[in-house]
Design an enzyme around this catalytic site. Structure first.
Site, mmCIF file in Angstrom:
data_model
loop_
_atom_site.group_PDB
_atom_site.id
_atom_site.type_symbol
_atom_site.label_atom_id
_atom_site.label_comp_id
_atom_site.label_asym_id
_atom_site.label_seq_id
_atom_site.Cartn_x
_atom_site.Cartn_y
_atom_site.Cartn_z
ATOM 1 N N LYS A 80 43.145 47.385 38.824
ATOM 2 C CA LYS A 80 43.698 46.177 38.194
ATOM 3 C C LYS A 80 42.899 44.955 38.636
ATOM 4 C CE LYS A 80 48.122 43.681 37.720
ATOM 5 N NZ LYS A 80 49.555 43.702 38.049
ATOM 6 N N SER A 155 52.790 43.998 34.446
ATOM 7 C CA SER A 155 51.525 43.341 34.197
ATOM 8 C C SER A 155 50.301 44.237 34.376
ATOM 9 C CB SER A 155 51.381 42.137 35.128
ATOM 10 O OG SER A 155 51.347 42.564 36.481
ATOM 11 N N SER A 179 55.786 45.552 37.894
ATOM 12 C CA SER A 179 54.542 45.604 37.121
ATOM 13 C C SER A 179 53.711 46.875 37.245
ATOM 14 C CB SER A 179 53.662 44.405 37.477
ATOM 15 O OG SER A 179 54.202 43.227 36.955
#
Lengths: 464, 60
Positions: A80, A155, A179
């Site tokens: 990420k 996210s 997330s």
């Protein structure tokens, strides 16, 4: 052997060991799939193909010479883009940090390299892990492989979409209000928010210091344990890191759930945030699966989801404001609109709000600790709805907060979300398992038993 | 929330530029901040401590 892009990390490592497959062959297959599918999915912000191929060639030579570096030797992992990889930009999917080149690896990336993993690239996120899905950022939002018209959750959107689509078997995400578990739920994979402090946050751009966790996203429970093994461990440079030696998280995957006491937090999805009927049916079915496997399941009552959400909002907004205030003052136009709207509330909260929420948090932790005197694990919903259409901002705004993940960011208990069904329009449904502090292995054990008792992990998205 | 009050609070927080360029976002943020009123059962016991507790000599 399965099609290469659907190999799990555990399977790939076994194939490498028997020389039936090489890291270069696996990476070549994945890069080809990425080239074909990522223009639709936008999982990547930055694909580091050349460095990955260099690492794969090195791994191939080392494995051939009998020098296995670690349990993930030769396995590609996506990261990420709020997590530092030395020499690559950590943009946080934001114009604010477009030129922010990481000087060093985050602790989790360093640990992955020690385990022999190949760092494949940086993955899409909601801006600063909070503002998304958005179309006013420097990169497009990731899309759901089950239906690219839909949101893949966030996210850690690219992490979920990429693992789900077979672009890579393993990914790291972060989880401040759910997330990791949201994209796991929306994409029908396995996402674990480990116990707070089990995995180092050093080198990860913060959203909310006391709520942030780094966690693994995978297609199987066994892979999740394997990835957690690689990234867990005490880090004296992370003030929140726990002095624990917990490891071998897959050691109980085969033990089943017979005689485990499972608390069913039914009011989360029945009363607090009434779920879509198909979600309710999936969660009820998951309970029946555990009962059929020998678990004792009883209802348990916790504080309401609405109060958990309010406490999470106050803490998150207050801590995030302390991080973002300088940029929000000087460069508000360089944020996407959703980030501005979600990061500025902290400017209008006061010290009493924050400390009051932290005092209530202490009490909430005590309530859940009390529940764990009677139960070994908890089961509850994760998302209350299937993923919304990504361009339907109103529906996304309605459904995004309808979830039961934030309680365990507030308390720090380990929590795992995984696929538990398919909706009538072909989108994944999910369930969540929660454990005692540092009993992440027990959470994985329950998830593995559920996985064995169902076929959901064998379902593949209708893409490519 | 009253627009003048939002403007004063935004100014106090240093958000003049955001207020000038994105007044609706600032107003929404202020309303969200107030939206938690009444949603949290704040402890009434004066001795209820916040989390995490101060622990001298650890975490550094």
């Amino acid at each position: 052997m399965s099609e290469l892009h659907w190999l799990t990390a555990a399977e790939a490592v076994r194939e490498f060991a028997t020389r039936r497959l090489s890291p270069v062959e696996l990476l070549t297959a994945l890069l080809s799939r990425i080239e074909r599918l990522d223009p639709k999915l936008h999982a990547f912000i930055r694909l580091d193909a050349d460095a990955a191929m260099d690492a794969a060639r090195a791994a191939e030579a080392e494995i051939a010479a009998g020098r296995v570096r670690g349990p993930l030797h030769g396995v590609p992992v996506g990261i990420k883009d709020i997590i530092d990889v030395a020499g690559l930009p950590t943009t946080c999917h934001s114009k604010i940090l477009l030129d922010n080149i990481a000087a060093a690896d985050a602790a989790v990336v360093a640990k992955l390299r020690q385990a022999g993993a190949i760092i494949l690239g940086k993955l899409s996120t909601h801006e600063f892990a909070i503002g998304g899905p958005s179309f006013d950022l420097p990169f497009p939002p990731a899309r759901n492989p089950w239906n690219p018209d839909h949101h893949p959750g966030g996210s850690s959107s690219g992490s979920g979409a990429g693992v789900c689509a077979g672009l890579f078997p393993l990914a790291l995400g972060s989880d401040t209000g759910g997330s990791v578990r949201n994209p796991a739920s929306a994409c029908g994979i396995v996402g674990l928010k480990p116990t707070y402090g089990l995995v180092s946050r050093r080198g990860v751009f913060p959203l909310s210091f006391t709520l942030d966790h780094v966690g693994p996203l995978t297609r199987t429970v066994a892979d999740n344990a394997l990835l957690l093994d690689a990234i867990a461990g005490h880090d004296p440079a992370d003030p929140g890191s726990a002095a624990t030696s917990a490891r071998y998280f897959g050691r109980m995957l085969d033990r089943g759930v017979r005689d485990l006491r499972v608390g069913f937090v039914r009011h989360f999805h029945e009363l607090d945030k009434p779920a879509h009927p198909e979600v309710t049916a999936a969660v009820e079915d998951a309970v029946r699966v555990l009962q059929a496997e020998g678990a004792e399941v009883r209802d348990v009552t916790l504080p309401s989801l609405n109060e958990f959400a309010a406490v999470n909002r106050v803490i998150l907004c207050s801590e995030a404001w302390s991080i973002h205030a300088p940029w929000l003052r000087s460069r508000p136009g360089d944020y996407g609109q959703l980030s501005r709207q979600r990061l500025m509330p902290g400017a209008f909260m006061n010290a009493g709000d924050y400390v009051g929420a932290q005092r209530r948090r202490f009490q909430m932790i005590a309530v859940i600790e009390e529940a764990f005197r009677d139960f070994d694990v908890l089961i509850c919903a994760s998302s209350m709805d299937p993923a919304s259409r990504i361009e339907d901002a109103a529906e996304t705004a309605r459904t995004y907060p309808r979830q039961a993940r934030t309680p365990f960011n507030i308390t720090g208990h380990p929590a795992l979300a995984m696929m538990a069904g398919l909706s009538s329009n072909g989108l994944p449904l999910s369930v969540q398992f929660v454990g005692r502090y540092f009993e992440d292995a027990t959470v994985l054990r329950v998830a593995a038993a559920y996985e064995r008792g169902t076929e959901w992990h064998r379902k593949r998205p209708p893409i490519g | 929330m009253d627009k003048d009050l939002i403007a004063k609070l935004a100014h106090a927080a240093g958000l003049d530029k955001a207020l000038a360029e994105f007044p609706d976002d600032v107003a929404l943020a202020a309303e969200q901040a107030l939206g938690n009123q009444g949603a949290i059962a704040y402890p009434t016991d004066p001795t209820a401590e916040p989390w995490p507790p101060m622990r001298a000599g650890t975490g550094l």
